[in-house]
Motif scaffolding. Structure first.
Motif, short mmCIF file in Angstrom:
data_model
loop_
_atom_site.label_atom_id
_atom_site.label_comp_id
_atom_site.label_asym_id
_atom_site.label_seq_id
_atom_site.Cartn_x
_atom_site.Cartn_y
_atom_site.Cartn_z
N GLU A 193 0.83 -1.21 0.00
CA GLU A 193 0.00 0.00 0.00
C GLU A 193 0.86 1.25 0.00
O GLU A 193 0.57 2.23 -0.69
N ASP A 194 1.95 1.24 0.78
CA ASP A 194 2.85 2.39 0.81
C ASP A 194 3.48 2.62 -0.56
O ASP A 194 3.61 3.76 -1.01
N ARG A 197 0.93 4.20 -2.90
CA ARG A 197 0.76 5.63 -2.63
C ARG A 197 1.96 6.42 -3.12
O ARG A 197 1.82 7.52 -3.66
N THR A 198 3.16 5.87 -2.93
CA THR A 198 4.37 6.56 -3.39
C THR A 198 4.37 6.69 -4.90
O THR A 198 4.70 7.75 -5.45
N SER A 200 1.80 6.79 -6.91
CA SER A 200 0.81 7.78 -7.28
C SER A 200 1.30 9.19 -7.01
O SER A 200 1.09 10.11 -7.80
N LEU A 201 2.00 9.37 -5.86
CA LEU A 201 2.51 10.70 -5.49
C LEU A 201 3.56 11.18 -6.48
O LEU A 201 3.54 12.34 -6.93
N SER A 287 -5.39 -2.50 -8.95
CA SER A 287 -4.41 -3.26 -8.18
C SER A 287 -4.56 -4.77 -8.36
O SER A 287 -3.92 -5.54 -7.66
N SER A 305 -1.24 2.39 -10.12
CA SER A 305 -1.31 3.23 -8.91
C SER A 305 -2.72 3.73 -8.65
O SER A 305 -3.07 4.03 -7.51
N SER A 306 -3.56 3.80 -9.70
CA SER A 306 -4.89 4.38 -9.53
C SER A 306 -5.75 4.05 -10.75
O SER A 306 -5.23 3.67 -11.81
#
Length: 616
Positions: A193-194, A197-198, A200-201, A287, A305-306
């Motif tokens: 999950e981390d 998020r990374t 996507s960021l 995912s 990522s999304s």
């Protein structure tokens, strides 16, 4: 500490444990305080194993009155105890081993488990819609919570009661309550999950730093654009690294590659498109990606990522082809530059997010000898099919989705002699012919105004005006079947096509249905006479339980007898069972029947080999 799970009458359920091991993977201990649990692929199970060989509701385990009972819930691949398939409910011992797909389970009853005393749970302590979901992992990684009454398959057995507390699903690869965006390192439940998020960021910051939509892509070459984008991503990652925003264990080069692929390519699909062992790629959700290798489905190690990233990949596929996908037109068929076939469908029709299916294009042409080496058919069968094509018999290849129809159609097309004019018609161009005199046609969907569609039927009608010697239709699925039959009956012998059906007899019935779909109000008798006079041979292709694809039956259409079309099997595949590794064991046999058109060939002086009809 485990929550108190109550049964009717206020009696507390006795705790028990499940020791879960994935073949070749880690072992986990899962503790429960309920007398029954279910194991399956979907979220509503107590133990969720998201694998392709696991059914939605696969197995129920009941621990009651000191007994352990295992019941298979009519799963596709079955539940096994000590290597033997369950035929009904079975009482097992703690020393027995339960096999479910790629997983091994051992159940420890209450007298072997070591529960902790737990405070009674009440409705005031735990809201019914979020009980225990914010708490940390419990023992082996299960988290306590409340689940609504699950929606079951029609053949499933209910596994919960209204108001009963139960554990949410348990992932076999991670203690996270949701499928990970990327597979985490062993022992780190939050790493996936981390990482998602990374990813996507970094992607968001790339868009801020370098708006790809505003770049002059015509002025920038593809190599220059990729280099410029990669340099920007590396700068963003370096800045985040120096600011302490990145996990120390995160592979920086892999992160840069993943973001670059999402920005300019097809994201995590790039590595699977380059993998020659992968034949199909399926994106169920951002995912959740599966790939097919050697006929077997397996969960991919990476994800998008999304949902936005999946949409970006779909747009990059369809835009160069002049096609579009949006809420007004939420699904589309397309192909990649290498010829791979693509289907995409987006919300609101796809509830879990944009879904994408890619059937990879085989760069190397397979010949009949390759299919024989793979065990797809026997040499006498290949020789017979070659005779059928060269003798201008009309052949239909029938089979289910993914059974290998197009591959076999390619092989049959290779038997067409040089010098004949061939017209191929497909929805998405997949056929690869080596002949020089070949016209390739492809249908076209409607444009954004709903106009301009060109159907397979339109192309079949047009092909009749192109002076073809052979017409090859990639797949008949509608009214074009009538035009194809008429072509076969009016001087275009030797035509080839495929259709979806489970047997040669079903193929004939489906042909009748498709002719009726043409809008012509023809009597069934007239349709059957048309089919019987047009079709010579039906080749049934089948995908077996071990993922292998074989020609299961070759049948000759002998004509019409009374009100039914007469079929005669020429070759068959006889399955004898499975070997120790689960592979199908069987043999190809000839029925001894010699097709009627062989007499005609002999009368014309065409040399034929009757030995192929001896026992194979």
């Amino acid at each position: 500490m485990l929550r108190d799970l109550r049964r009717e009458g206020g009696q507390k359920a006795m705790p028990f444990s499940v020791i879960l091991t994935e073949k070749g993977g880690p072992t986990r201990r899962l503790d429960f305080e309920t007398e029954e649990i279910t194991v399956g692929r979907v979220d509503e199970n107590d133990i969720c194993l998201p694998k392709g060989n696991i059914s939605k509701k696969h197995t129920k385990i009941v621990v009651k009155d000191g007994k352990i009972i295992v019941l298979d819930l009519k799963s596709t691949n079955g539940t096994y105890v000590n290597g033997k398939k369950l035929a009904g409910p079975q009482v097992i011992k703690p020393s027995d081993t339960v096999y479910i797909g790629d997983f091994i389970l051992n159940v420890e009853p209450p007298d072997l488990a070591a529960p902790e005393e737990a405070a009674p749970a009440s409705a005031h302590d735990t809201p019914p819609d979020a009980a225990g979901l914010d708490e940390g992992p419990v023992d082996g990684g299960a988290e306590a919570g409340v689940a609504d009454e699950p929606a079951h398959d029609e053949d499933a057995i209910p596994t919960s009661r209204p108001g009963k507390l139960r554990f949410p699903r348990v992932e076999a690869t991670s203690p996270s309550p949701r499928p990970p965006a990327m597979t985490p390192p062993a022992g780190n439940g939050h790493a996936a999950e981390d990482r998602g998020r990374t990813l996507s960021l970094v992607h968001d910051r790339l868009i801020e730093a370098m708006d790809l939509r505003r770049l002059d892509l015509d002025a920038l070459g593809s190599r220059e654009l990729r280099d410029k984008t990669e340099a920007t991503i590396r700068q963003i990652v370096a800045t985040m690294d120096s600011a302490g925003e990145l996990d120390a264990h995160l592979d920086r080069d892999e992160l840069v590659s993943d973001v670059l692929n999402e920005a300019l390519g097809l994201g995590p699909l790039e590595i699977y498109l380059a993998d020659e062992t992968v034949s199909e790629i399926m994106v169920n959700a951002p995912s959740e990606i599966y790939v097919e290798r050697s006929g077997r489905l397996e969960r991919a190690h990476k994800g998008f990522s999304s949902p936005r990233a999946v949409l970006g990949a779909i747009e990059r596929i369809v835009a160069p082809l002049g096609r579009h996908v949006d809420e007004s037109s939420p699904f589309v068929d397309a192909r990649l530059p290498d010829g791979s076939r693509v289907n995409a469908i987006i919300p609101p029709l796809a509830l879990k997010g944009p879904a994408l299916t890619i059937r990879k294009f085989k760069r190397e042409l397979l010949a009949a000898a390759d299919l024989v080496a793979l065990g797809s058919l026997a040499t006498p069968m290949a020789e017979f099919l070659e005779t059928c094509v060269k003798a201008r018999r009309n052949v239909i290849v029938s089979g289910g989705t993914g059974s290998g129809k197009t591959t076999l159609l390619n092989v049959l097309s290779s038997y067409i002699p040089e010098g004949e004019r061939i017209v191929t018609i497909e929805d998405a161009a997949e056929l690869q012919l080596s002949q020089e005199h070949w016209v390739q046609l492809e249908s076209r969907p409607a444009n954004i105004e709903g106009k301009g569609a060109v159907t397979i039927r339109d192309l079949v009608r047009n092909a009749l005006r192109m002076r073809p010697d052979r017409i090859v239709v990639g797949e008949c699925r509608g009214g074009e079947a009538l035009d194809m039959l008429q072509a076969m009956n009016t001087g275009h012998d030797g035509s080839l096509t495929t259709l979806h059906a489970n047997s040669p007899r079903d193929a004939l019935a489906r042909l009748e249905t498709m002719v009726l779909m043409s809008g012509m109000n023809l009597p069934v008798r007239a349709i059957r006479e048309q089919v019987a006079s047009a079709v010579s041979v039906i080749v049934q292709q089948q995908r077996y339980a071990d993922g292998t694809r074989r020609v299961s039956t070759i049948s000759e259409v002998r004509g019409i007898e009374g009100d039914s079309i007469e079929l005669q099997d020429v070759f068959q595949f006889v399955q004898d069972g499975f070997d120790a590794e689960g592979h199908v064991v069987g043999r190809f046999v000839a029925t001894g029947f010699v097709p009627t058109f062989y007499d005609e060939l002999q009368q014309r002086g065409v040399p034929v080999n009757l030995d192929v009809f001896q026992a194979v």
